[in-house]
Design an enzyme around this catalytic site. Structure first.
Site, PDB file in Angstrom:
ATOM      1  CG  ASP A  32      -3.803   7.459   3.801  1.00 61.45           C
ATOM      2  OD1 ASP A  32      -3.715   6.240   3.916  1.00 61.45           O
ATOM      3  OD2 ASP A  32      -2.948   8.268   4.242  1.00 61.45           O
ATOM      4  CD  GLU A 239      -3.855   3.002  10.114  1.00 62.26           C
ATOM      5  OE1 GLU A 239      -3.318   3.820  10.867  1.00 62.26           O
ATOM      6  OE2 GLU A 239      -3.218   2.421   9.215  1.00 62.26           O
TER       7      GLU A 239
HETATM    8  O1  FUB Z   1      -0.899   7.936   5.605  1.00 65.33           O
HETATM    9  C1  FUB Z   1      -0.566   7.962   6.963  1.00 65.33           C
HETATM   10  C2  FUB Z   1      -1.342   6.946   7.719  1.00 65.33           C
HETATM   11  O2  FUB Z   1      -1.104   5.661   7.179  1.00 65.33           O
HETATM   12  C3  FUB Z   1      -2.835   7.098   7.645  1.00 65.33           C
HETATM   13  O3  FUB Z   1      -3.337   8.147   8.410  1.00 65.33           O
HETATM   14  C4  FUB Z   1      -3.228   5.750   8.058  1.00 65.33           C
HETATM   15  O4  FUB Z   1      -4.568   5.433   7.864  1.00 65.33           O
HETATM   16  C5  FUB Z   1      -2.296   4.898   7.227  1.00 65.33           C
HETATM   17  O5  FUB Z   1      -2.767   4.726   5.924  1.00 65.33           O
END
Ligand code: FUB
Length: 339
Positions: A32, A239
């Site tokens: 991320d 997301e």
């Molecule tokens: O790394 C945890 C979660 O997985 C992140 O917050 C999301 O965007 C996904 O990458």
């Protein structure tokens, strides 16, 4: 790969930059990546993946991260420094579990680290921590940002000095539980033929610690001006919000989650509406796809992650970088991370 708290330096080779790149660091797992340029230097704010031994589920319980390490680079290609622990979950007074994708901003001669973590009631909130240095250590505020919820904060500094936070994520990110405006553990995603859940945006206050307005929905429209539907899994928001500005236009990019793309939509205001344009990054090894886009020394870069170093383990990812191209008409060339 071993876990390590110490400062480490590795390097990115020129021939690894496009289209395939090596992990930026291999001593720890990172994911991320939110990249920013502060004082002419590049800083990457990633999640720090660990093996917590929790089985994979749709709730994302296997992502049980406990601290952040910040990476820095003087140039790309160039060496990558792991600056050690910048914030530990133990030092966030209100935190329960799962430190997910962070971001950072600079204002008021201070660096701000924004992070999603579940509170002691197991509800994701977004917190903020301050430091004099871009690499920390950061000191967390005693409570989450008032009115914040869900995951994946991305803070965009507009050319007029205003800062906006984009956030939200469905499924494990809990956005569907906030459909009524209040937290409801039983609230689900809309039906396939209904409008998809919207990512959120709010302008930040001058002190960078609060939302300066009511949280707004971001509309993502198709070319006919119709909002994307919940059943449109190849294009709807899941997301990993990110916002960059190029040639006066606002580019809102995000992950489609269960179809594993990084896609983008463009608009004329930081609030949108944004019109869907296409795919930036095709699926990578591992379930999640999460990125950032930054201009550094006259070139544009896509930071992303994949699970190649861990042999495909979704919760053990590695941050990478490759060049990104805006075509003369403003569209972005689709990137495949592999030949
Ligand atoms: O790394 C945890 C979660 O997985 C992140 O917050 C999301 O965007 C996904 O990458």
């Amino acid at each position: 790969s071993a876990s390590s708290d110490s400062v480490q330096t590795t390097s990115v080779k020129e021939d690894s930059l496009h289209p395939i790149s090596d992990p930026l660091v291999t001593a720890i797992y990172t994911a991320d990546p939110s990249a920013h340029v502060f004082n002419g230097k590049l800083y990457i704010y990633p999640s720090h993946d660990i093996e917590a031994g929790i089985p994979q589920n749709d709730n994302g319980d296997h992502f049980d991260m406990r601290d952040y390490h910040i990476l820095s680079m003087d140039s790309i290609p160039g060496s990558v420094k792991d600056n050690g622990i910048a914030l530990n979950i133990k030092d966030i007074p209100w935190a329960g579990r799962q430190l997910w994708a962070p971001d950072a901003a600079y204002a008021n001669k201070t660096y701000y680290l924004y992070f999603p973590v579940k509170d002691k009631q197991d509800i994701f909130r977004i917190g903020v921590a301050k430091s004099d240095s871009p690499t920390g250590p950061f000191k967390a505020e005693p409570t989450p940002i008032e009115g914040s919820f869900s995951i994946d904060p991305a803070v965009f500094a507009d050319s007029d000095g205003k800062h906006y936070m984009y956030f939200g994520g469905i499924w494990g990110g809990q956005l569907q539980r906030w459909r009524s405006g209040k937290y409801d553990v039983n609230s689900k995603e809309p039906d396939s033929n209904q409008v998809a859940l919207s990512p959120k945006v709010a302008r930040l206050s001058k002190d960078m610690l609060h939302f300066d307005e009511k949280v707004r929905d971001i509309q993502i429209l198709d070319k006919d001006g119709k909002p994307l539907l919940a059943g449109d899994h190849d294009r709807r928001f899941f997301e990993a919000s990110w916002l960059h500005k190029y040639d006066g236009k606002y580019y809102f990019s995000y992950s489609t989650g269960d179809t594993h793309y990084i896609v983008y939509a463009t608009g004329d205001s930081p609030y949108g509406p944004f019109t869907y344009q296409g795919v930036i990054l095709k699926p990578v090894i591992g379930w999640t796809n999460h990125h950032s886009i930054v201009e550094f020394k006259g070139k544009w870069y896509l930071f992303y992650h994949d699970s190649s170093l861990s042999g495909g383990k979704t919760h053990l990812r590695s941050v990478k970088v490759t060049e990104l191209t805006h075509r003369p008409d403003g569209t972005i060339e689709t990137i495949s991370a592999y030949k």
